[in-house]
Design an enzyme around this catalytic site. Structure first.
Site, mmCIF file in Angstrom:
data_model
loop_
_atom_site.group_PDB
_atom_site.id
_atom_site.type_symbol
_atom_site.label_atom_id
_atom_site.label_comp_id
_atom_site.label_asym_id
_atom_site.label_seq_id
_atom_site.Cartn_x
_atom_site.Cartn_y
_atom_site.Cartn_z
ATOM 1 N N HIS A 135 0.877 -1.385 -0.003
ATOM 2 C CA HIS A 135 -0.237 0.142 -0.042
ATOM 3 C C HIS A 135 0.951 1.377 0.120
ATOM 4 C CE1 HIS A 135 -3.001 -2.960 0.566
ATOM 5 N NE2 HIS A 135 -3.121 -2.931 1.889
ATOM 6 N N ARG A 192 -6.666 6.586 13.611
ATOM 7 C CA ARG A 192 -6.411 5.940 12.284
ATOM 8 C C ARG A 192 -6.412 7.172 11.269
ATOM 9 N NH1 ARG A 192 -11.029 5.040 8.646
ATOM 10 N NH2 ARG A 192 -10.304 3.634 6.901
ATOM 11 N N ARG A 248 -4.609 13.876 2.644
ATOM 12 C CA ARG A 248 -5.122 12.728 3.438
ATOM 13 C C ARG A 248 -6.131 11.938 2.892
ATOM 14 N NH1 ARG A 248 -7.552 15.740 8.262
ATOM 15 N NH2 ARG A 248 -9.457 15.317 7.068
#
Ligand code: NDP
Ligand code: BG6
Length: 486
Positions: free
Chosen positions: A237, A336, A365
């Site tokens: 990722h 998170r 973000r």
């Protein structure tokens, strides 16, 4: 949209990924009316589950309109069978043929989604090839990560799958590529004249790519312990995000040209050094409410597997030579958040050195709450000459009314149905990523590196912040973001 009917086969349909991600994504496509009119969805796994129970299990996890869920439930079928027996696949194929025979359109396309552990990828791929390939339409196979655990195993997997399928029929999923903000990276970079000229070592001080989760391994400890956070998140990722942030402009927007640039970039990445690495492993939370990693069932009590890693990478090309890319990922942290943070150099001849000298930062973000914001210095309003940090803020939830972003898996499954490879991982891209990480992982294992302990819910090992500082990231102090009221 694809011509013909669609049969989606979810292999490993009794599992966690299928329930949490695969079926909800297919349901999302169903609700958006993006599946062909004639579609059926078959689950396949070893467990014996009556159809009613299976439908209930899957639909109870879906979010949305009750009527839609009920209708969708009726498209779901389940067949239990072995993964390693040809007869089991032959029998399953008879069922698929019978179901498809009821369709009016006679072009039957089949999409196979492998939501299974990597240990049985090849076996299942062989089963599909020998018994389940459509005779009247296309057959495509989506493979989940992890694609191997190092260069050797990844090459072996690539070679085995190549014997069975052409690259055009294989879709290696990295769900980060399906995320809205990850897709936005190329547009932000290459469609905006204000960014591209700044996108290099001349103006950028450091780039941080951060993945933080506020949950632990939650019963996945058995799988996680043999992989660790570098294989689970950083090698795939974070490397995908890194590639899109750092690659040169592609010749065109075709999958081939974009991947060529990603591969070229990865080949310029310098061998990562242990001195630029911090590993961590979480212990129980300060209030004792959350267990530590070693308390997870399936994790050996003396495990050295990292649940946190921060590694600085350098790219040996004219654009980036000497600029640190700080890739950081961890589980059981304070929040998170996944983001890309580009920190700029201070202007030459900085006139305000007696005041706040924080650097400009462009933050993208990825989640939660997609946003792009640029932190900059402005004059504090009023009768003064003070400098203050503020931001140009593109928070999606404020900018776009009724924001309803598709889930990453939804987008990727749709692309596979359309035959679009753009957001999938090519074999040479995978190979070069493993070339970067395999020596690092071997060195960690050979040196039996002991991860630094950090408490569940904390910011992670303190050495990670020291590492970022050491390589040139300077954290601005006193910045407060005030969300505008609408
Ligand atoms: P599971 O452990 O739940 O396994 C999935 C299915 O495979 C199960 O339904 C099980 O079916 C079968 N299975 C499990 N172990 C074996 C075995 N030893 N031999 C044969 N079959 C087995 O995995 P997940 O659903 O959590 O994940 C599936 C894949 O997706 C993994 O490769 C994982 O790394 C990846 N992944 C998982 C994510 C998640 O959030 N869970 C996220 C992203 C990727 P049955 O026993 O009924 O046949
Ligand atoms: C998966 C990892 O690939 O990605 C998990 O195996 C991780 O460990 C997950 O939790 C994170 O995905 P997302 O979309 O929730 O950020």
């Amino acid at each position: 949209m694809t011509h013909g009917t669609l049969t989606i086969v979810v292999l490993g349909a009794s599992g966690d990924l299928a329930k949490k991600k695969t079926y909800p994504a297919i349901f999302g496509l169903y609700c958006r009316n993006l599946l062909p009119k004639e579609t059926i969805i078959y689950g396949y796994a070893r467990s014996h589950i009556p159809l009613d129970e299976f439908r209930k299990k899957i639909t109870s996890n879906l979010k949305g309109d009750a009527k839609m869920k009920e209708e969708f439930g009726l498209l779901l079928y389940y067949h239990s069978g072995a993964y390693d027996q040809q007869e089991a696949y032959d029998k399953f194929n008879v069922m698929l043929d019978e179901s498809e025979a009821k369709f009016t359109n006679k072009n039957h396309n089949r999409l196979f989604y492998m939501a299974i552990p990597p240990s049985i990828f090849v076996e299942v791929a062989k089963g599909i090839k020998s018994s389940l390939i459509s005779k009247s339409g296309w057959s495509r196979v989506i493979v989940e990560k992890p694609f191997g655990r190092d260069l050797t195993t990844s090459r072996h997997l690539i070679a085995e799958l190549k014997l069975l399928y052409q690259e055009k029929d294989l879709y290696r999923i990295d769900h980060y590529l399906g995320k809205e903000m990850v897709q936005n990276l190329m547009i932000l970079r290459f469609a905006n004249a204000v960014f591209e000229p700044l996108w290099s070592k001349s103006h950028i001080q450091s780039i941080s790519i951060t993945f933080k989760e506020d949950i632990g391994t939650e019963g996945r400890g058995g799988y996680f312990d043999s992989f660790g956070i570098i294989r689970d998140v950083m090698q795939n990722h974070l490397m995908q995000v890194f590639s899109l942030v750092a690659m040169e402009p592609p010749v065109s927007l075709t999958a081939e040209d974009i991947t060529n640039e990603k591969v070229k970039l990865l080949r310029c990445v310098q061998r990562p050094l242990l001195e630029n690495l911090v590993l961590g492993q979480f212990t129980k939370s300060a209030d004792g409410k959350h267990p530590g990693y070693l308390d997870d069932e399936g994790v050996p009590k003396d495990s050295l597997t990292p649940t946190f890693a921060s590694q600085v990478f350098y790219v040996n090309n004219p654009r980036w030579r000497g600029i640190p890319f700080i890739l950081k990922c961890g589980k059981a942290l304070d929040q998170r958040k996944t983001e890309v943070r580009i920190q700029f150099k201070r202007p030459d001849n900085f006139l305000f050195s007696d005041q706040d000298c924080s650097r400009n930062e462009l933050v993208m973000r990825i989640q939660p709450g997609e946003a792009v914001y640029l932190k900059l210095l402005t004059k504090k309003p009023g009768l003064n000459n003070e400098i203050q940090q503020a931001e140009l803020d593109l928070s999606y939830s404020q900018r776009y009314e009724d924001l309803d972003l598709p889930d990453a898996y939804e987008r990727l499954i749709l692309d596979c149905i359309k035959g679009d490879h753009n957001l999938f991982v090519r074999d040479d891209e995978l190979d070069v990523a493993w070339q970067i990480f395999t020596p690092l992982l071997e060195a960690i294992e050979q040196n039996k590196m002991v991860p630094e302990k950090y408490a569940f819910g904390s910011r992670g090992p303190t050495s990670a912040d020291e590492l970022s500082r050491k390589v040139g990231y300077s954290r601005s102090s006193g910045y407060v973001w005030r969300q505008s009221k609408i």
